[in-house]
Design a protein around this motif. Structure first.
Motif, PDB file in Angstrom:
ATOM      1  N   ILE A  87      23.217   3.837  26.001  1.00  8.95           N
ATOM      2  CA  ILE A  87      24.587   3.357  26.220  1.00  8.95           C
ATOM      3  C   ILE A  87      24.672   1.862  25.941  1.00  8.95           C
ATOM      4  CG2 ILE A  87      26.411   3.066  27.937  1.00  8.95           C
ATOM      5  CD1 ILE A  87      25.311   5.628  29.302  1.00  8.95           C
ATOM      6  N   PHE A  88      23.708   1.091  26.419  1.00  2.00           N
ATOM      7  CA  PHE A  88      23.671  -0.345  26.124  1.00  2.00           C
ATOM      8  C   PHE A  88      23.581  -0.587  24.616  1.00  2.00           C
ATOM      9  CE2 PHE A  88      21.766  -1.809  30.460  1.00  2.00           C
ATOM     10  CZ  PHE A  88      23.045  -1.860  31.001  1.00  2.00           C
ATOM     11  N   GLN A  91      26.814  -0.137  22.987  1.00  2.00           N
ATOM     12  CA  GLN A  91      27.678  -1.277  23.315  1.00  2.00           C
ATOM     13  C   GLN A  91      27.347  -2.467  22.419  1.00  2.00           C
ATOM     14  OE1 GLN A  91      30.192  -1.710  25.598  1.00  2.00           O
ATOM     15  NE2 GLN A  91      30.424  -3.832  24.972  1.00  2.00           N
ATOM     16  N   VAL A  97      29.235   5.975  21.897  1.00  2.44           N
ATOM     17  CA  VAL A  97      28.276   6.249  22.969  1.00  2.44           C
ATOM     18  C   VAL A  97      27.852   7.713  22.909  1.00  2.44           C
ATOM     19  CG1 VAL A  97      27.925   6.332  25.458  1.00  2.44           C
ATOM     20  CG2 VAL A  97      29.238   4.458  24.441  1.00  2.44           C
ATOM     21  N   ALA A 147      24.084  -0.602  36.033  1.00  4.04           N
ATOM     22  CA  ALA A 147      24.463  -0.387  34.633  1.00  4.04           C
ATOM     23  C   ALA A 147      25.971  -0.243  34.490  1.00  4.04           C
ATOM     24  CB  ALA A 147      23.753   0.848  34.085  1.00  4.04           C
ATOM     25  N   LEU A 151      28.517  -2.652  32.430  1.00  2.00           N
ATOM     26  CA  LEU A 151      29.255  -2.093  31.293  1.00  2.00           C
ATOM     27  C   LEU A 151      30.764  -2.188  31.455  1.00  2.00           C
ATOM     28  CD1 LEU A 151      27.009   1.032  30.751  1.00  2.00           C
ATOM     29  CD2 LEU A 151      27.459  -0.707  29.011  1.00  2.00           C
ATOM     30  N   THR A 152      31.238  -2.195  32.683  1.00  2.52           N
ATOM     31  CA  THR A 152      32.686  -2.219  32.915  1.00  2.52           C
ATOM     32  C   THR A 152      33.189  -3.590  33.347  1.00  2.52           C
ATOM     33  OG1 THR A 152      32.381  -1.478  35.214  1.00  2.52           O
ATOM     34  CG2 THR A 152      32.720   0.232  33.546  1.00  2.52           C
ATOM     35  N   ALA A 156      30.239  -7.302  29.669  1.00  8.16           N
ATOM     36  CA  ALA A 156      29.845  -6.162  28.838  1.00  8.16           C
ATOM     37  C   ALA A 156      29.588  -6.567  27.391  1.00  8.16           C
ATOM     38  CB  ALA A 156      30.913  -5.072  28.896  1.00  8.16           C
ATOM     39  N   GLN A 157      30.423  -7.467  26.870  1.00 12.61           N
ATOM     40  CA  GLN A 157      30.270  -7.900  25.486  1.00 12.61           C
ATOM     41  C   GLN A 157      29.126  -8.900  25.305  1.00 12.61           C
ATOM     42  OE1 GLN A 157      32.028  -6.348  23.196  1.00 12.61           O
ATOM     43  NE2 GLN A 157      33.070  -5.216  24.821  1.00 12.61           N
ATOM     44  N   ILE A 159      25.994  -8.293  26.383  1.00 14.30           N
ATOM     45  CA  ILE A 159      24.711  -7.595  26.324  1.00 14.30           C
ATOM     46  C   ILE A 159      24.187  -7.673  24.898  1.00 14.30           C
ATOM     47  CG2 ILE A 159      23.477  -5.440  26.741  1.00 14.30           C
ATOM     48  CD1 ILE A 159      25.875  -4.577  28.498  1.00 14.30           C
TER      49      ILE A 159
END
Length: 206
Positions: A87-88, A91, A97, A147, A151-152, A156-157, A159
């Protein structure tokens, strides 16, 4: 070969990022598994303060007569880690995903948070078991929530994945002002990359 970045050792690093980075050299064909055994898994959980030594002693004693439970826990831990990594990675790359990875993470969010609660630890708080009969899998729930929170949330941007040419591949959250960080650690991968560029320039000039 051991590869430990200074970012990974930082207590300020996101729990889920530290978890994903227990696989090193992700950009190589042959990765390095840092949680290869149930005992290594328990040691890591102590290092990130999701378990204490008393709990680890209890689980080790139990697993001596129940080795299948230990191996099942290790497999569960690995599966969660790889789902979070996928998932990462999506992103970071701006891709779709993986549905199976997302479903795996969502399963952790759908289970009760029983058996674990925040409790005092020195001047702060930490996760602590609330029952004598510990279900080891409950120790992984804070990682899943870490996590999801990352991510939320607003970072998040930020990573990113280390671009070291040797194939490091460690993840990190880029907190630099210019948002142009390329390496997990300037003291490790960053310096090596600069040294290589300097060497190649010197070779070209000869």
């Amino acid at each position: 070969m051991s590869h430990m970045t200074s970012a990974e050792a930082s207590a300020r690093q996101e729990l889920s990022i530290r978890f994903v980075n227990t696989v090193a050299w992700r950009r190589r064909d042959l990765v390095e598994e840092r949680i290869a055994t149930p005992d290594a898994a328990l040691k890591w959980l102590v290092d990130v303060e999701l378990a204490d030594r008393q709990l680890v002693t209890q689980l080790k004693a139990r697993w001596k007569s129940a080795p299948r439970e230990a191996e099942a826990f290790l497999a569960t831990m690995h599966a969660l880690r790889e789902a979070i990594y996928q998932i990462f990675a999506a992103q970071i790359g701006g891709g779709k995903v993986d549905a199976a990875a997302l479903a795996a993470l969502n399963r952790w969010l759908g289970t009760p948070f029983g058996g674990l609660a925040l409790g005092p630890a020195g001047s702060g708080l930490r996760w602590q078991p609330t029952t004598e009969k510990v279900v080891p899998e409950m120790l992984l729930k804070p990682i899943a929530w870490s996590a999801v929170s990352l991510l939320t949330g607003p970072r998040a941007q930020k990573i990113k994945q280390c671009q070291d040419e040797r194939g490091c591949g460690s993840l990190f959250v880029d907190e630099s002002r210019a948002q142009n960080r390329r390496w997990c650690s300037m003291g490790d991968c960053g310096n090596l990359a600069k040294s290589r560029r300097h060497y190649l320039r010197a070779q070209a000039e000869d």
